[in-house]
Write an enzyme that holds these catalytic residues in place. Structure first.
Site, mmCIF file in Angstrom:
data_model
loop_
_atom_site.group_PDB
_atom_site.id
_atom_site.type_symbol
_atom_site.label_atom_id
_atom_site.label_comp_id
_atom_site.label_asym_id
_atom_site.label_seq_id
_atom_site.Cartn_x
_atom_site.Cartn_y
_atom_site.Cartn_z
ATOM 1 N N HIS A 3 -11.539 12.192 0.108
ATOM 2 C CA HIS A 3 -11.686 10.814 0.580
ATOM 3 C C HIS A 3 -11.821 10.697 2.088
ATOM 4 C CE1 HIS A 3 -11.231 6.539 0.421
ATOM 5 N NE2 HIS A 3 -10.094 6.523 1.070
ATOM 6 N N HIS B 132 -7.840 11.355 -2.429
ATOM 7 C CA HIS B 132 -7.379 10.063 -2.927
ATOM 8 C C HIS B 132 -7.092 10.220 -4.406
ATOM 9 C CE1 HIS B 132 -7.180 5.823 -3.844
ATOM 10 N NE2 HIS B 132 -7.356 5.506 -2.587
ATOM 11 N N ARG C 202 -2.927 10.677 6.142
ATOM 12 C CA ARG C 202 -3.098 9.292 6.568
ATOM 13 C C ARG C 202 -2.511 8.353 5.528
ATOM 14 N NH1 ARG C 202 -7.352 5.109 5.377
ATOM 15 N NH2 ARG C 202 -8.087 6.523 3.776
ATOM 16 N N PHE D 151 0.854 -1.187 0.000
ATOM 17 C CA PHE D 151 0.000 0.000 0.000
ATOM 18 C C PHE D 151 0.889 1.236 0.000
ATOM 19 C CE2 PHE D 151 -4.530 1.103 0.762
ATOM 20 C CZ PHE D 151 -5.095 -0.016 0.188
ATOM 21 N N GLN E 11 -7.898 14.388 3.052
ATOM 22 C CA GLN E 11 -7.138 13.611 2.092
ATOM 23 C C GLN E 11 -7.841 13.507 0.753
ATOM 24 O OE1 GLN E 11 -6.417 9.177 2.783
ATOM 25 N NE2 GLN E 11 -4.374 10.063 2.746
ATOM 26 N N LEU F 67 -14.695 5.329 -5.464
ATOM 27 C CA LEU F 67 -13.280 5.035 -5.269
ATOM 28 C C LEU F 67 -12.816 3.821 -6.061
ATOM 29 C CD1 LEU F 67 -10.684 5.591 -3.494
ATOM 30 C CD2 LEU F 67 -11.468 3.655 -2.158
ATOM 31 N N GLU G 60 -6.590 1.994 -3.774
ATOM 32 C CA GLU G 60 -5.142 2.048 -3.877
ATOM 33 C C GLU G 60 -4.546 0.648 -4.083
ATOM 34 O OE1 GLU G 60 -3.406 4.918 -1.338
ATOM 35 O OE2 GLU G 60 -1.899 3.527 -0.613
ATOM 36 N N ARG H 255 -0.570 9.272 -0.615
ATOM 37 C CA ARG H 255 -1.686 9.819 -1.381
ATOM 38 C C ARG H 255 -1.563 11.301 -1.672
ATOM 39 N NH1 ARG H 255 -6.579 6.412 1.509
ATOM 40 N NH2 ARG H 255 -5.933 4.450 0.555
HETATM 41 C C1 LIG Z 1 -14.624 4.505 -0.384
HETATM 42 C C2 LIG Z 1 -13.741 4.408 0.823
HETATM 43 C C3 LIG Z 1 -12.732 3.466 0.852
HETATM 44 C C4 LIG Z 1 -11.900 3.350 1.960
HETATM 45 N N1 LIG Z 1 -10.936 2.389 1.945
HETATM 46 C C5 LIG Z 1 -10.153 2.242 3.041
HETATM 47 C C6 LIG Z 1 -9.177 1.226 3.107
HETATM 48 O O1 LIG Z 1 -9.001 0.464 2.170
HETATM 49 N N2 LIG Z 1 -8.432 1.104 4.198
HETATM 50 C C7 LIG Z 1 -8.604 1.918 5.269
HETATM 51 O O2 LIG Z 1 -7.934 1.736 6.263
HETATM 52 N N3 LIG Z 1 -9.539 2.885 5.257
HETATM 53 C C8 LIG Z 1 -10.312 3.073 4.159
HETATM 54 N N4 LIG Z 1 -11.249 4.068 4.149
HETATM 55 C C9 LIG Z 1 -11.469 4.863 5.345
HETATM 56 C C10 LIG Z 1 -12.280 4.068 6.349
HETATM 57 O O3 LIG Z 1 -13.177 3.242 5.690
HETATM 58 C C11 LIG Z 1 -13.082 4.942 7.258
HETATM 59 O O4 LIG Z 1 -12.263 5.888 7.814
HETATM 60 C C12 LIG Z 1 -13.700 4.128 8.372
HETATM 61 O O5 LIG Z 1 -14.471 3.094 7.843
HETATM 62 C C13 LIG Z 1 -14.537 4.962 9.271
HETATM 63 O O6 LIG Z 1 -15.234 4.133 10.160
HETATM 64 P P1 LIG Z 1 -16.082 4.718 11.328
HETATM 65 O O7 LIG Z 1 -16.514 3.582 12.166
HETATM 66 O O8 LIG Z 1 -15.311 5.782 11.978
HETATM 67 O O9 LIG Z 1 -17.314 5.421 10.639
HETATM 68 P P2 LIG Z 1 -18.449 4.911 9.647
HETATM 69 O O10 LIG Z 1 -18.239 3.549 9.166
HETATM 70 O O11 LIG Z 1 -18.639 5.976 8.656
HETATM 71 O O12 LIG Z 1 -19.699 4.821 10.573
HETATM 72 C C14 LIG Z 1 -20.333 5.925 11.105
HETATM 73 C C15 LIG Z 1 -21.505 5.473 11.902
HETATM 74 O O13 LIG Z 1 -22.031 6.548 12.634
HETATM 75 C C16 LIG Z 1 -23.401 6.628 12.452
HETATM 76 N N5 LIG Z 1 -23.799 8.020 12.559
HETATM 77 C C17 LIG Z 1 -23.258 9.075 11.917
HETATM 78 N N6 LIG Z 1 -23.894 10.189 12.275
HETATM 79 C C18 LIG Z 1 -24.857 9.846 13.148
HETATM 80 C C19 LIG Z 1 -25.841 10.559 13.877
HETATM 81 N N7 LIG Z 1 -26.000 11.876 13.756
HETATM 82 N N8 LIG Z 1 -26.660 9.875 14.690
HETATM 83 C C20 LIG Z 1 -26.538 8.529 14.807
HETATM 84 N N9 LIG Z 1 -25.624 7.826 14.164
HETATM 85 C C21 LIG Z 1 -24.791 8.469 13.339
HETATM 86 C C22 LIG Z 1 -23.659 6.041 11.108
HETATM 87 O O14 LIG Z 1 -24.955 5.536 11.037
HETATM 88 C C23 LIG Z 1 -22.631 4.931 11.065
HETATM 89 O O15 LIG Z 1 -23.145 3.790 11.697
HETATM 90 C C24 LIG Z 1 -12.078 4.207 3.047
HETATM 91 C C25 LIG Z 1 -13.086 5.153 3.023
HETATM 92 C C26 LIG Z 1 -13.905 5.274 1.908
HETATM 93 C C27 LIG Z 1 -14.936 6.319 1.892
#
Ligand SMILES: Cc1cc2nc3c(=O)[nH]c(=O)nc-3n(C[C@H](O)[C@H](O)[C@H](O)COP(=O)(O)OP(=O)(O)OC[C@H]3O[C@@H](n4cnc5c(N)ncnc54)[C@H](O)[C@@H]3O)c2cc1C
Ligand code: SF4
Ligand code: F3S
Ligand code: FES
Lengths: 574, 147, 117, 248
Positions: free
Chosen positions: A351, A234, A386, A118, A232, A244, A247, A281
């Protein structure tokens, strides 16, 4: 009267971070009562769309120290080194736990977990499950969480306010989307795990739900948002939709080409050295933008903007299907291109937010009993940039740590009176009620959202000019005023998605405000923050975290030291 | 869209939800549209299976009753009603088996015992081959061409 | 009925396959070939058929072809009934179909056994 | 980019106002590279903000945007608008109670989902320090395709048995249970098979195969269920030879 439910720990968010925290709480103290509040069913959380992988040392030719150094360097020396140290130590354990819970990690022939290269990582240390890593991790976590009877879910409940009294957070007000009623979900501690806010920008890999809610919730309670200027881009998003292309395509050997078919990362000096496509990135996104600026971008007939090509053809169909089949599905469905036979058009796309709710290494915030983890938090792992595949692991490592600390915290907390919390919830219910179908001054959600997107794209894109950032600050302030004039059309109660959009818009504007201010203050170029006016890094003045505090009359800027340790800042060259 | 009678309890939650819901409608194209007619016809071929198997049993029974009974059974099969039925049954069952075999590979696991499952096309070809071989050889043999 | 599902389903899927493969031969040669008079009378004559049917392999094939498809058919028809909203009467109707298959199977086995005297 | 007008006929239902669902037509300009979801979002943003539908990832992986389009269950963010004529009917998924407009009641599905115990069941829990299991690529492939389900519920919307048997666990849930049974790390097959053989389990499936036909992710729930049936027959036969291990 609002409905009231009582728990020990309230977790907001059902993505990787929230679910991991819930399991950690449940395991730390069986019998403890957990509320898991999420605005979508947990398996819809945006973690689901992560494709490429999750980093943790697994191979014998790798060391924790190397992972730590890569992360420090990737962060452009703005990551806190104690946090990074803890992170790399826990990372392998966390991914192993996920393996025990059933995550279908891709395997080597001998049955060990496979890893891939990566960007910015010195060796293959990214664990993957083909190219649907977030999907598999999220579903594994969600399904495993069902085994814990102490976790009570509040699905499709939108948290609109943190209930804070006497300096301690003891619950949330949540709008039950099904009924349109605001409920008070009380607890002795609250963990925010609401993910990022890519939807502040128009062209993003982020889904519709990524509206920075948790950041705004904490911000409005007076907690600083940290390092918000670092967002960031991407390098490889599909034109038009911003979907997306992971990577991992480059990790598996893909090339970036300009309109002349030239592999510009190897032929021109963009600071990535021999890493070429496997550079970090921020650098690669800038390289693509410069290629386009130099007239070597590719124009797609009928579309606005110019692009570069991601060429996977030399990998061959077999490898593409074995390692990155989803990329093929996405390219075919959303770009009408089969990467086995044609290069994929791509361009840098917003991203990920390095910044977020300011927390310490335990996930604790400035308010007692309030924790944050995952993308919504800024524990200072990622600094100014990141490294791909660190954030999924971050959600696990710091989700678990926040959960464990919340349990410790509540053991020593006596709670407090409910009265003030309920009054706040009551007020909040009134506010939400007033907003529903509000006939304001004629401003429309769609218009405001477009304006915000536009301001932020111009002001905080891949390159940031001082003038455009200054303009963004004034324009966002104006936008806040216009928000007060919002008119809504839907007065109904049941599953009213318009009011949700209105609440999300307010959150995004708050997030935008903090980004714009932090960006304006950083008069240097570091990591993802690239200012043509100040093209170099300036450790003398800017080796600090930036903090933005909410204020009724406008945001306030402050700063905080970076925790160094083993590695002193040096020039970031690959 | 014309919707058939709603089945009020499909996908009903174990605890009633907090707001009133509209009852579910059955799949929009059921039973006459999309792929449903083929599926329902497939099920209806069960009748051919049952009837033809019973008629076969009757034949075996007749065989056990001696030559006269067997000849009578055979003569009975010449009745136009039987002939019509059997043309239909033959076509129906052939279609039935071919559909079954076409769907079959997808029901097989990735590995069968220690062996990886062959590509779908190979499996289908094998099964079709089996059917037509049994049909041809069986017909020739039973029909007396291969005595 | 529930505890027996694996048994019935085993019979059913076997029935579909075997019935589906064997019955067309019988229909083509005996019912149609014989019925239309295309197949030579000798071939379907009592002596030859009796000899074939009492051959051990022939007997097994006959039992399989006459009994198993009943289960396949019964299962399909029962589900067809449910597909058209018959779940409420499944106990009765399903019982009837499977009952018929059971009776038919016994009858088929007896019919073949009887050939062996 | 060519732009044409199309009429989108959308099912509307507000339980506080409407006795039964009704339809509403919107004539809107659509671009030919749009998916059906983009037409709905266009309506929501520019024509009628009262329309409610679920969506998030717009990249066919979160599973929230399933609807019946012209009578066929579709993931609307993946379903090209160009594959339809001038009029497109968008309705909530069939076989589900309707909460509002295009939003269906998911709790029944969540109940069924949980009922198959979709987590690793092992006699002894492993500590992180013990490292990962060894699982060969073949062992992974034994269940991998069944782990690809995004819970979009298109399969439930198409399955004729779901309409008639309220207790039927249904394609996605059964495929998920089978996914764990097939996982070399799992020891819960006996427990799950009991659930599988129970009322509404695998034997309620009449092999309509609609689930596999409509699945946007190639999960093949129909195959999973038929495999599970066979496994249960074998299991049953074996139970005469070796007594079945008592599950906890
Ligand atoms: C397309 C894409 C690809 C990625 N690929 C990678 C990768 O390959 N490797 C890597 O390490 N990272 C990757 N990332 C980054 C990584 O996926 C995210 O940073 C990570 O999944 C975030 O997880 P989280 O649990 O913080 O939030 P999320 O998974 O976004 O979850 C947020 C949660 O909060 C809840 N929520 C939000 N607001 C409220 C509210 N007001 N009230 C109640 N609930 C709420 C939502 O319902 C959801 O359940 C990628 C991101 C994207 C967008
Ligand atoms: S099996 Fe396929 S159709 Fe059914 S819910 Fe899963 S992904 Fe959707
Ligand atoms: S559509 Fe239904 S009947 Fe079975 S094969 Fe699929 S679950
Ligand atoms: S919006 Fe996520 S699957 Fe369609």
């Amino acid at each position: 009267m609002v409905d009231v439910t009582r728990h020990d720990v309230v977790i907001v968010g059902g993505g990787a971070a929230g679910l991991r925290a819930a399991i950690a709480v449940s395991e730390a103290r069986p019998g403890i009562s957990i509320a898991l509040v999420s605005k979508v069913y947990p398996m819809r959380s945006h973690t689901v769309s992560a494709e490429g992988g999750a980093a943790a040392v697994a191979r014998s030719d790798d060391t924790l120290e190397m992972h730590a150094y890569d992360t420090v360097k990737g962060s452009d020396f703005l990551g806190d080194q104690d946090v990074i140290q803890y992170f790399v130590e826990e990372a392998p354990k966390e991914l192993t736990r996920l393996e025990h819970w059933g995550c279908p990690w891709s395997r080597n022939d001998d049955g060990t977990v496979a890893t891939r290269a990566f960007g910015g990582m010195t060796t293959k240390r990214t664990w993957f499950a083909t190219d649907k890593v977030g999907f598999h991790m999220l579903h594994t976590l969600f399904q495993t969480s069902m085994k814990y009877g102490d976790i009570e879910r509040y699905d499709e409940h939108f948290v609109t306010k943190l209930l804070v009294d006497g300096g301690a957070c003891r619950g949330v007000a949540a709008l039950d989307m099904r009924t349109g009623q605001v409920k008070a979900v009380l607890g002795k501690a609250v963990i925010l795990a609401t993910g990022g806010g890519g939807k502040v920008w128009p062209f993003t890999t982020n889904g519709n739900i990524k509206t920075g809610d948790g950041m705004a919730l904490a911000y409005r309670e007076g907690i600083a948002l940290k390092d918000m200027e670092f967002v960031q881009y991407h390098p490889t998003g599909l034109p038009g939709t911003g979907i997306l292309i992971t990577e991992a395509t480059r990790g598996e050997g893909g090339y970036l080409l300009n309109s002349e078919g030239e592999r510009f990362l190897t032929t021109r000096d963009y600071g990535v050295g021999t890493k070429a496509e496997l550079g970090p990135r921020d650098m690669i996104s800038r390289a693509i933008m410069q290629e386009i600026a130099a007239g070597r971008g590719i124009k797609i007939p009928g579309k606005i903007g110019e692009y570069a090509h991601l060429d996977l053809r030399h990998l061959g169909e077999e490898k593409i299907m074995a390692r990155i089949p989803f990329v093929r599905e996405l390219s075919r469905t959303y770009a009408n291109v089969d990467p086995v036979h044609e290069p994929i058009p791509i361009r840098p796309v917003l991203h990920y937010m390095m910044g977020g709710v300011d927390t310490d290494i335990d996930g604790a915030t400035e308010i007692d009993g309030l924790y944050a983890a995952g993308e919504t938090a800024c524990v200072s792992l990622n600094g100014a940039n990141r490294l791909g595949s660190n954030s999924l692991t971050e959600c696990l490592v710091f989700g678990a740590r926040a959960g464990a600390h919340a349990v410790q915290y509540i053991a020593g907390s006596s709670g407090g009176e409910e009265g003030p919390l309920l009054r706040q919830a009551e007020d909040e219910a009134g506010r939400v009620e007033a907003l529903r179908g509000q006939q304001g001054g004629g401003e429309k959600i769609t218009k405001l959202r477009e304006s915000m997107n536009d301001i932020m794209e111009r002001g905080t894109g891949v390159y940031r000019e001082q003038a455009s950032m200054a303009k963004a600050n004034t324009e966002i302030a104006e936008l806040k005023g216009r928000y007060e004039q919002l008119s809504l059309d839907d007065p109904s109660k049941v599953f009213n998605t318009e009011i949700i959009a209105a609440l999300e818009l307010r959150n995004m504007i708050d997030v935008a405000e903090s980004v714009a201010l932090a960006a304006l203050h950083r008069k240097e170029s570091r990591g993802a923050h690239a200012c043509p006016d100040f093209p170099t890094r300036n450790d003398g003045e800017y080796l600090h975290h930036s903090l933005v505090y909410y204020g009724p009359t406008g945001p306030r800027f402050d700063k905080k030291d970076v925790t160094l340790g083993v590695w002193e800042p040096e020039e970031r060259k690959y | 869209m014309t919707h058939a009678v709603p089945r009020v309890d499909a996908m009903k939650p174990s605890k009633p939800g907090p707001t009133r819901t509209a009852p579910p409608r059955p799949p929009d194209k059921f039973p006459g549209g999309g792929r449903y007619p083929a599926y329902l016809a497939f099920g209806a071929c069960g009748a051919f299976l049952m009837i033809s198997a019973s008629l076969l049993t009757r034949g075996i029974w007749a065989l056990g009753n001696g030559e006269a009974a067997w000849d009578a059974y055979r003569a009975g099969l010449g009745h136009p009603a039987y002939l019509v039925y059997h043309v239909a049954a033959f076509l129906g069952l052939t279609w039935f088996v071919l559909r079954l075999f076409r769907l079959f590979p997808a029901t097989q696991p990735y590995r069968i015992g220690p062996l990886k499952r062959p590509p779908d096309a190979v499996l289908v070809a094998g099964l079709y081959g089996l059917f037509f071989t049994v049909l041809a050889v069986g017909t020739l043999f039973l029909g007396g061409a291969m005595l | 009925m529930l505890k027996l599902e694996p048994v019935i389903w085993g019979l059913f899927s076997g029935g579909m396959m075997i019935g589906g493969i064997l019955l067309p031969v019988y229909i083509l040669v005996v019912a149609l070939g014989g019925g239309f008079g295309v197949v030579d009378g000798q071939a379907l004559g009592y002596d030859r058929v009796f000899a074939l049917a009492t051959n051990p392999i022939g007997s097994l094939v006959l039992v399989a072809a006459a009994a198993l498809p009943l289960w396949g058919g019964a299962h399909h028809l029962r589900h067809l009934w449910i597909d058209f909203g018959g779940l409420k009467s499944d106990g009765l109707v399903g019982g009837l179909f499977y009952g018929a298959a059971l009776v038919g199977s016994v009858y088929a086995v007896l019919a073949v056994l009887r050939l062996h005297g | 980019m060519s732009e044409v007008k199309k009429t989108i006929v959308v099912t509307r239902f507000d339980p506080d106002k409407d006795e039964v669902p009704k339809t509403q037509s919107y004539e809107i300009p659509v671009q030919d590279d749009w998916k059906v979801l983009e037409a709905l979002n266009y309506i929501k943003d520019n024509v009628d903000p009262t329309l409610s539908h679920r969506w998030s990832c717009r990249m066919a992986v979160c599973g929230s945007c399933g609807m019946n389009v012209n009578g066929e269950p579709k993931l609307t963010c993946k379903d090209p608008i160009s594959s339809y004529g001038d009029t497109i009917e968008v309705a909530p998924l069939a076989n589900f109670p309707v909460v509002r407009d295009l939003v269906v009641e998911l709790e029944g599905f969540m109940d069924k989902f949980k009922a198959v115990k979709p987590w690793i069941i092992a006699a002894k829990e492993r500590a992180a320090e013990e490292g990962t299991h060894r699982q060969s690529p073949d062992e992974l492939a034994d269940f991998k395709s069944f782990s690809m389900c995004i819970n979009c519920m298109l399969c439930y919307s198409a399955c004729p048995v779901v309409s008639n048997e309220p207790d039927f666990l249904g394609p996605a849930a059964l495929a998920l249970g089978h996914r764990y049974n097939q996982d070399s790390r799992d020891e819960g097959a006996d427990e799950r098979n009991e659930i599988f053989r129970d009322e509404g389990g695998i034997f309620s499936c009449s092999y309509a195969n609609e689930c596999t036909e409509v699945c946007p992710k190639g999960v093949n729930p129909s195959g999973a269920i038929q495999q599970a049936k066979l496994n249960n027959v074998v299991d049953w036969a074996k139970s005469f030879v070796v007594p079945r291990r008592k599950s906890s």
